[in-house]
Design an enzyme around this catalytic site. Structure first.
Site, PDB file in Angstrom:
ATOM      1  N   GLY A   1      -8.193   3.186  10.949  1.00 24.27           N
ATOM      2  CA  GLY A   1      -8.696   1.871  10.576  1.00 24.27           C
ATOM      3  C   GLY A   1      -8.710   1.566   9.091  1.00 24.27           C
ATOM      4  O   GLY A   1      -9.311   0.576   8.681  1.00 24.27           O
ATOM      5  N   THR A   2      -8.031   2.375   8.289  1.00 23.58           N
ATOM      6  CA  THR A   2      -8.072   2.133   6.836  1.00 23.58           C
ATOM      7  C   THR A   2      -7.425   0.807   6.452  1.00 23.58           C
ATOM      8  O   THR A   2      -7.940   0.085   5.601  1.00 23.58           O
ATOM      9  CB  THR A   2      -7.396   3.277   6.067  1.00 23.58           C
ATOM     10  OG1 THR A   2      -6.088   3.500   6.618  1.00 23.58           O
ATOM     11  CG2 THR A   2      -8.200   4.555   6.153  1.00 23.58           C
ATOM     12  N   GLY A   3      -6.301   0.477   7.074  1.00 20.52           N
ATOM     13  CA  GLY A   3      -5.626  -0.783   6.745  1.00 20.52           C
ATOM     14  C   GLY A   3      -6.454  -1.991   7.140  1.00 20.52           C
ATOM     15  O   GLY A   3      -6.557  -2.964   6.376  1.00 20.52           O
ATOM     16  N   CYS A   4      -7.059  -1.936   8.320  1.00 19.45           N
ATOM     17  CA  CYS A   4      -7.928  -3.024   8.774  1.00 19.45           C
ATOM     18  C   CYS A   4      -9.106  -3.200   7.814  1.00 19.45           C
ATOM     19  O   CYS A   4      -9.463  -4.319   7.428  1.00 19.45           O
ATOM     20  CB  CYS A   4      -8.465  -2.721  10.172  1.00 19.45           C
ATOM     21  SG  CYS A   4      -7.219  -2.423  11.435  1.00 19.45           S
TER      22      CYS A   4
ATOM     23  N   LYS B   1       0.845  -1.190   0.000  1.00 20.05           N
ATOM     24  CA  LYS B   1       0.000   0.000   0.000  1.00 20.05           C
ATOM     25  C   LYS B   1       0.887   1.249   0.000  1.00 20.05           C
ATOM     26  O   LYS B   1       1.742   1.396   0.866  1.00 20.05           O
ATOM     27  CB  LYS B   1      -0.921  -0.019   1.214  1.00 20.05           C
ATOM     28  CG  LYS B   1      -1.885  -1.205   1.215  1.00 20.05           C
ATOM     29  CD  LYS B   1      -2.696  -1.280   2.482  1.00 20.05           C
ATOM     30  CE  LYS B   1      -1.857  -1.659   3.682  1.00 20.05           C
ATOM     31  NZ  LYS B   1      -2.674  -1.950   4.890  1.00 20.05           N
TER      32      LYS B   1
ATOM     33  N   THR C   1      -8.549   8.865   8.916  1.00 21.47           N
ATOM     34  CA  THR C   1      -8.153   7.619   8.252  1.00 21.47           C
ATOM     35  C   THR C   1      -7.930   6.483   9.246  1.00 21.47           C
ATOM     36  O   THR C   1      -7.229   5.519   8.954  1.00 21.47           O
ATOM     37  CB  THR C   1      -6.867   7.839   7.431  1.00 21.47           C
ATOM     38  OG1 THR C   1      -5.830   8.329   8.311  1.00 21.47           O
ATOM     39  CG2 THR C   1      -7.089   8.825   6.304  1.00 21.47           C
TER      40      THR C   1
END
Length: 268
Positions: A206-209, A173, A204
């Protein structure tokens, strides 16, 4: 309905971790289940404490799910202890689920270290080879590979290294590189670039989760890796674009924006 399991830590503020995963599974039309690896005291301003769940309870949670319910996809998030990583790996080898997505959560946005170096080495050895796709951001990819990443070419090299570690597919990412939001998928031979305009917002959390959970849900529904990642990126982009200014710090994304819009539930 497809059933998707998240193995991760809990976020008391609801924007990341288990809570974000279950919201994402629901928003994408799948049934969400959870194995909680740790309880965190956190909010939009940071992580303030972590209490790890015992290895015995983590094992029993996994057994309880697989002994009773068909699992169509698995997302692995925060796993901070060596013994936790080992028992998860043992259980996955035992039950052999399909569509495993590994999000190697190592450091929170506020700088809280969620994975010590020794545990990181065990994660690479035990979980990376079990994953259908690994989804690190640039700081996480730097830790995994031991290389600095400042360019797309260096993202490609990192993806190849992680693939060599055993991951079937890799998604690096690129949100930490300036310009458009560009992610790179490596399937073993070819690199696929996914570009979207960067959304200017501080919210942003929690975007990766959320992205990794969306990938797991899409894989469970029968998408290919590229289809699953592409659709997940579209989903998280919408969720960020309509993110929520909740709390005093980095607010969460809007997991149900599209559903609320269809239902006419959005504020005028």
């Amino acid at each position: 309905m497809k059933k998707v399991l998240t193995i991760a830590g809990s976020d008391s503020s609801g924007g990341a971790g288990i809570q974000a995963d279950l919201k994402t599974f629901s928003a994408l039309g799948t049934f969400g289940m959870s194995v909680i690896t740790a309880v965190t005291a956190q909010n939009t301003q940071g992580v303030f404490a972590v209490q790890d769940i015992s290895v015995e309870v983590i094992k029993k949670q996994i057994d309880a799910i697989f002994d009773d319910i068909q699992v169509d996809g698995v997302k692995i998030g925060m796993v901070s202890q060596i013994e936790t990583i080992k028992v998860i790996a043992d259980q996955l080898r035992k039950y052999k689920p399909q569509n495993i997505v590994l999000d190697p959560v190592m450091v929170s946005k506020s700088g809280y270290h969620l994975l010590n170096p020794e545990a990181g080495e065990v994660l690479i050895k035990e979980l990376v080879p079990l994953a259908d796709i690994v989804t690190p951001n640039i700081p996480e990819a730097e830790v995994i590979t031991g290389r600095k990443i400042n360019t797309y070419e260096e993202m490609e090299k990192a993806a190849a290294i992680i693939h060599h570690m055993g991951a079937k597919k890799v998604l690096i990412k690129g949100g930490h590189i300036q310009g458009d939001s560009t992610d790179i998928i490596f399937e073993g031979e070819t690199y696929i670039y996914l570009k979207t305009p960067r959304i200017v917002t501080k919210n942003t959390h929690g975007t990766g989760c959320t992205l990794s959970s969306a990938i797991a849900a899409n894989l469970a529904k029968g998408c290919s890796i590229v289809e699953a990642v592409t659709a997940a990126k579209e989903y998280i982009t919408t969720a960020i674009e309509h993110s929520l200014s909740i709390g005093k710090g980095v607010g969460p994304t809007n997991h149900f924006y599209t559903l609320y819009k269809k239902a006419g539930m959005l504020e005028k």
